[in-house]
Design an enzyme around this catalytic site. Sequence first.
Site, mmCIF file in Angstrom:
data_model
loop_
_atom_site.group_PDB
_atom_site.id
_atom_site.type_symbol
_atom_site.label_atom_id
_atom_site.label_comp_id
_atom_site.label_asym_id
_atom_site.label_seq_id
_atom_site.Cartn_x
_atom_site.Cartn_y
_atom_site.Cartn_z
ATOM 1 N N ASP A 92 -13.793 -55.647 9.452
ATOM 2 C CA ASP A 92 -15.242 -55.577 9.189
ATOM 3 C C ASP A 92 -16.044 -56.353 10.231
ATOM 4 O O ASP A 92 -17.227 -56.116 10.404
ATOM 5 C CB ASP A 92 -15.569 -56.177 7.810
ATOM 6 C CG ASP A 92 -14.885 -55.411 6.694
ATOM 7 O OD1 ASP A 92 -14.768 -55.961 5.586
ATOM 8 O OD2 ASP A 92 -14.457 -54.273 6.962
ATOM 9 N N HIS A 134 -23.426 -62.869 4.596
ATOM 10 C CA HIS A 134 -22.051 -62.924 4.079
ATOM 11 C C HIS A 134 -21.200 -63.994 4.744
ATOM 12 O O HIS A 134 -20.161 -64.374 4.196
ATOM 13 C CB HIS A 134 -21.351 -61.569 4.284
ATOM 14 C CG HIS A 134 -21.958 -60.443 3.508
ATOM 15 N ND1 HIS A 134 -22.177 -60.490 2.150
ATOM 16 C CD2 HIS A 134 -22.410 -59.233 3.911
ATOM 17 C CE1 HIS A 134 -22.723 -59.359 1.748
ATOM 18 N NE2 HIS A 134 -22.884 -58.574 2.792
ATOM 19 N N GLY A 142 -18.145 -59.200 6.254
ATOM 20 C CA GLY A 142 -19.166 -58.157 6.117
ATOM 21 C C GLY A 142 -20.077 -58.010 7.314
ATOM 22 O O GLY A 142 -21.284 -57.831 7.173
ATOM 23 N N ASP A 169 -31.298 -57.701 -0.241
ATOM 24 C CA ASP A 169 -30.338 -56.771 0.371
ATOM 25 C C ASP A 169 -29.571 -56.030 -0.731
ATOM 26 O O ASP A 169 -29.432 -56.527 -1.851
ATOM 27 C CB ASP A 169 -29.358 -57.587 1.238
ATOM 28 C CG ASP A 169 -28.518 -56.730 2.165
ATOM 29 O OD1 ASP A 169 -28.814 -56.679 3.369
ATOM 30 O OD2 ASP A 169 -27.557 -56.098 1.647
ATOM 31 N N HIS A 171 -26.479 -55.715 -0.887
ATOM 32 C CA HIS A 171 -25.249 -56.456 -1.148
ATOM 33 C C HIS A 171 -25.556 -57.883 -1.634
ATOM 34 O O HIS A 171 -26.538 -58.484 -1.240
ATOM 35 C CB HIS A 171 -24.413 -56.546 0.135
ATOM 36 C CG HIS A 171 -24.000 -55.207 0.668
ATOM 37 N ND1 HIS A 171 -24.832 -54.444 1.478
ATOM 38 C CD2 HIS A 171 -22.863 -54.489 0.504
ATOM 39 C CE1 HIS A 171 -24.194 -53.313 1.796
ATOM 40 N NE2 HIS A 171 -23.016 -53.303 1.208
ATOM 41 N N ASP A 258 -30.945 -51.853 3.340
ATOM 42 C CA ASP A 258 -29.955 -50.842 2.911
ATOM 43 C C ASP A 258 -30.168 -50.439 1.448
ATOM 44 O O ASP A 258 -29.361 -49.705 0.889
ATOM 45 C CB ASP A 258 -28.514 -51.320 3.148
ATOM 46 C CG ASP A 258 -28.289 -52.800 2.823
ATOM 47 O OD1 ASP A 258 -27.197 -53.309 3.177
ATOM 48 O OD2 ASP A 258 -29.184 -53.442 2.228
ATOM 49 N N TYR A 297 -29.182 -49.336 7.500
ATOM 50 C CA TYR A 297 -28.367 -48.514 8.396
ATOM 51 C C TYR A 297 -29.000 -47.163 8.705
ATOM 52 O O TYR A 297 -28.465 -46.396 9.508
ATOM 53 C CB TYR A 297 -26.950 -48.384 7.803
ATOM 54 C CG TYR A 297 -26.399 -49.757 7.550
ATOM 55 C CD1 TYR A 297 -26.392 -50.315 6.261
ATOM 56 C CD2 TYR A 297 -25.994 -50.569 8.605
ATOM 57 C CE1 TYR A 297 -25.956 -51.605 6.037
ATOM 58 C CE2 TYR A 297 -25.560 -51.866 8.387
ATOM 59 C CZ TYR A 297 -25.541 -52.385 7.106
ATOM 60 O OH TYR A 297 -25.132 -53.676 6.887
#
Length: 380
Positions: A92, A134, A142, A169, A171, A258, A297
């Site tokens: 990643d 992350h 990440g 975010d 995530h 995202d 993205y």
Amino acid sequence: MASSRVLYVHSDDYVRTCDSMARLPHRASMVHLLIKAYGLLKFMRVIAPRMASHDDLAAFHSDAYLSHFELVSREGEDADLPESQQYGLGYDCPVMEGVFEYAAAVAGATLTAAEGLRNGVCDVALNWAGGWHHAKKDEASGFCYVNDVVLGILKLREQFQRVLYIDFDLHHGDGVEDAFSFTPKVVTLSFHKFSPGFFPGTGDIAEVGLGRGRFYSINVPLSDGIADEKYVDICHSVLQAVNTTFLPEAVVCQFGADTLAGDPMCSFNLTPKGLGQCLQIVLGWQKPTLLLGGGGYHLANTARCWTYLTALVLDQVLASEIPEHQFFPEYGPDYVLEVTPGCRSDTNNPAHLDQVLAEIRAVVRAEIWNLAMVRAIARH
Ligand SMILES: CC1(C)CN(C2CCCC2)C(=O)N1c1ccccc1/C=C/C(=O)NO
Ligand SMILES: [Zn+2]
């Protein structure tokens, strides 16, 4: 926001360095050039970022990790040293040549922004190329190599007693939550997708912090398909409760894009307008505020979102038509600023959301009790 009180961290070198990160080809340029094309730079104080020094990074990251990361970055791809895996490097977090310089540039930019707030030079500071939430003390994760968010918060803590971190975010902001899970001086609040097998897997509502930091980590787990109205409702409830109980002196927001309709993550169904309403709540508190980017993205939608949020900070209304500029073709087929929500169904059932809110309120109430006890003890 009085315009000269907004700091925009930018230099052509910095944008070029960020553009070089293959995973996000020229996203940094798209964001900056759209902000510029809409004529927003003249309302802000533009400051070139400094590079983070080794000592800057060591305020959070371990020496072992930093020296290994610097070593493999010098050698580039062929540095598949055995211990790279234990530091999260590879997979990643691929090791491209110069990735250390990239991470140091981004961390330096977030520190430059945070220093502006700490020194009272500005009320709002922006680093849209930051927000890499992350990264852990001794591990990349990440696609995050250095946790510029943690470094920015530590910088603000030099001046402000209580800092509120809000992670918008898609995530869970696990790296930031981990860094501050034991302290009541920083509340970390993350709104994110929480679903079996979805990265990073943490961020369940039951995670409330540890030790003296108990009740100072707040997680709002959500499911696919949530759109602006419900998201803003939940944000509004939680943000008001946290602000009135924790009384932060400074705020850091990570606005990873995202969560937007059209993102390849294909999870939430938000638009920049919805995120803008969340930002308006925070700006209404009139506290020193650091705004960072993160995921995102669908490159054109991410540029649309962060340009829209920048205009919101500046009280500027933007025309729908995307202005002519180098990346104009990327904004087809409509060439407008607005992002249209998708027609996917919202899998967040109201009963579950009410349950989430009730539990969050219980955590915040517990925090009130905790805070009262901490203050009572501090008084004696
Ligand atoms: C490699 C990228 C970052 C890109 N990507 C997709 C997006 C669309 C096409 C690829 C991912 O799922 N990624 C990840 C891979 C492994 C672990 C985490 C992430 C993303 C983290 C994040 O956004 N945090 O806020
Ligand atoms: Zn993300």
